[in-house]
Enzyme design. Structure first.
Site, PDB file in Angstrom:
ATOM      1  N   HIS A 148       0.840  -1.197   0.000  1.00  0.00           N
ATOM      2  CA  HIS A 148       0.000   0.000   0.000  1.00  0.00           C
ATOM      3  C   HIS A 148       0.876   1.249   0.000  1.00  0.00           C
ATOM      4  O   HIS A 148       2.089   1.181   0.176  1.00  0.00           O
ATOM      5  CB  HIS A 148      -0.924   0.025   1.220  1.00  0.00           C
ATOM      6  N   LYS A 152      -0.434   4.649   4.633  1.00  0.00           N
ATOM      7  CA  LYS A 152      -1.297   3.678   5.322  1.00  0.00           C
ATOM      8  C   LYS A 152      -0.634   3.241   6.621  1.00  0.00           C
ATOM      9  O   LYS A 152       0.513   2.800   6.630  1.00  0.00           O
ATOM     10  CB  LYS A 152      -1.576   2.464   4.435  1.00  0.00           C
TER      11      LYS A 152
END
EC number: 1.17.1.8
Length: 236
Positions: A148, A152
């Site tokens: 990600h 995140k």
């Protein structure tokens, strides 16, 4: 009776919240009656949408369903509001602690409730495939690699944990690897490794709209359901 659903978007200033605002405004089956953001100085209206600070949550007007993509610290207040108003909740907020998950289960006895780590159709299919692979590949190693964007915070991702649960219930203990790099929307690789062979199942999201569209679709379908804790794939 209105032909649209009155929608509350909780976490409207985030990446997912922005996608939801844009797509819901283009969808005649929804009217956004409130958008809740954590850092708004006071309530205001923008592009016809009333915005509320998180501290003003109790003052939001009536809504038929809420969609939540926020942070764990703001989740409990929204859950309590939905229970108090007997309104369905669709939440994709990850990083919840054990008490919050317990509160989810308890709330499911009173309202229709969907919590999911991923609302894309493709991920729902991947979870199903992983479950089936787990049935057939007892004794194989399983690794889940998720990638990600650098912002995140939770790791492993909620989607990776969901995939892990899908194989764990088959008696396979998955290992997790988390990568945070650049602006990756979300990649998930599930690898099953045996002697002399391996199987890789992959889902890659290139646009957040896939999650927002899925959440809106689930929100449409959860309204009118009996109270309960539903899975995303139950309503896909």
């Amino acid at each position: 009776m209105d032909s649209f659903l009155r929608l509350l978007i909780h976490g409207a200033s985030g990446r997912m919240g922005q996608s939801l605002l844009r797509l819901a405004s283009e969808d005649p089956s929804f009217q956004v009656t409130a958008a809740v953001v954590g850092n708004a100085p006071h309530r205001h209206v923008s592009d016809g949408v009333p915005f509320f600070a998180a501290a003003e949550l109790a003052a939001v007007p009536a809504f038929d369903v809420a969609i939540d993509f926020s942070l764990p610290q703001g989740f409990s207040s929204l859950l309590a509001l939905c229970v108090a108003r007997a309104v369905p909740l669709v939440s994709g907020t990850t990083g919840l602690d054990s008490r919050q998950h317990e509160a989810l289960v308890m709330a499911g006895a009173r309202i229709p409730l969907v919590w999911g780590s991923n609302f894309s159709v493709g991920m729902a299919v991947l979870v199903n495939l992983v479950e089936r692979a787990g049935d057939a590949l007892s004794g194989w190693d399983c690794d889940i690699v998720e990638s990600h964007h650098v912002h995140k915070q939770d790791a492993p991702s909620g989607s990776a944990l969901t995939l892990g649960e899908a194989v764990a219930c088959k008696g396979i203990a998955p290992r997790y690897t988390s990568l945070r790099a650049g602006d990756i929307i979300g990649d998930h690789l599930v690898q099953f490794t045996g002697l002399g062979e391996r199987i890789e199942l992959v889902h890659r999201a290139s646009n957040r709209d896939v999650f927002a569209r899925g959440a809106l679709s689930v929100a449409r379908r959860v309204v009118g359901r009996v109270p309960g804790c539903y899975r995303v794939r139950d309503l896909m």
